[in-house]
Scaffold this active site. Structure first.
Site, PDB file in Angstrom:
ATOM      1  N   GLN A 153       0.880  -1.265   0.127  1.00 28.64           N
ATOM      2  CA  GLN A 153      -0.115   0.093  -0.036  1.00 28.64           C
ATOM      3  C   GLN A 153       0.780   1.239   0.029  1.00 28.64           C
ATOM      4  O   GLN A 153       0.627   2.185  -0.614  1.00 28.64           O
ATOM      5  CB  GLN A 153      -0.880  -0.026   1.175  1.00 28.64           C
ATOM      6  CG  GLN A 153      -1.762   1.203   1.443  1.00 28.64           C
ATOM      7  CD  GLN A 153      -2.731   1.421   0.022  1.00 28.64           C
ATOM      8  OE1 GLN A 153      -2.909   0.880  -0.724  1.00 28.64           O
ATOM      9  NE2 GLN A 153      -2.986   2.858  -0.027  1.00 28.64           N
ATOM     10  N   GLU A 154       2.127   1.225   0.608  1.00 32.20           N
ATOM     11  CA  GLU A 154       2.780   2.391   0.946  1.00 32.20           C
ATOM     12  C   GLU A 154       3.681   2.553  -0.550  1.00 32.20           C
ATOM     13  O   GLU A 154       3.658   3.766  -0.871  1.00 32.20           O
ATOM     14  CB  GLU A 154       3.893   2.141   1.974  1.00 32.20           C
ATOM     15  CG  GLU A 154       3.327   2.270   3.187  1.00 32.20           C
ATOM     16  CD  GLU A 154       2.952   3.653   3.651  1.00 32.20           C
ATOM     17  OE1 GLU A 154       3.422   4.599   3.116  1.00 32.20           O
ATOM     18  OE2 GLU A 154       1.963   3.833   4.611  1.00 32.20           O
TER      19      GLU A 154
END
Length: 173
Positions: free
Chosen positions: A34-35
């Site tokens: 996600q990052e």
């Protein structure tokens, strides 16, 4: 690709550091995806760097306080955050710090990783602290709410790939 039986080329590093803090590496892989989508040179508009999108100021503070001993303070440079080993070690160490701050509750720690622990402390109240769904729905920042839902989604996906079944929702606390 995911069919190769690996989430990313960093699985071994993630497993190693997740093991050191006794935490499910799949949740951390979901957070890293996600990052940065596992891009070591990822950089955010705010200046966060690398796989786990650490702010250089947070990283410097971690080195200075010896929270992380991955590098000597005297030689610390934010360019080290492009190194997967350094970034993952520091990101997971910082995540462990957040877990401790939020009584080992996984979802508040994941949300704090995105929004910052100070902000999250303001949102947590006695009535939403124990109820996972209410906690998620009451997050006042749409970005953090979406972030948390995405991390959980990726975690379920990785659980299916690796174990063939859904693991328990990390927000069940």
């Amino acid at each position: 690709s995911m069919t190769s039986g690996k989430i990313s080329e960093y699985d071994d590093l993630i497993k190693q550091y997740a093991g050191e803090i006794g935490f499910d590496w799949r949740i951390l892989s979901a957070l890293i995806y996600q990052e940065s989508q596992f891009k070591t040179d990822a950089k955010s508009w705010a200046g966060a760097k690398g796989l786990m999108q650490l702010m250089p100021s947070t990283a410097a503070w971690m080195i200075e306080t010896k929270m992380s001993s991955v590098k000597e303070f005297s030689e610390w440079q934010s360019t080290y955050l492009k190194d997967p080993r350094v970034n993952i070690e520091m990101g997971i160490t910082y995540f462990a710090y957040l877990l401790e701050m939020f009584d080992q509750k996984k979802c508040p720690a994941i949300a704090a990783y995105n929004a910052g622990p100070g902000r999250l402390k303001e949102w947590i109240t006695s009535e939403n602290h124990g109820d996972a769904d209410r906690f998620i729905e009451n997050i006042p920042f749409p970005e953090t709410q979406a972030y948390l839902k995405k991390v959980i989604q990726f975690y379920f996906l990785y659980s299916m790939i690796y174990t063939g079944h859904f693991m328990m929702d990390p927000c069940t606390f």
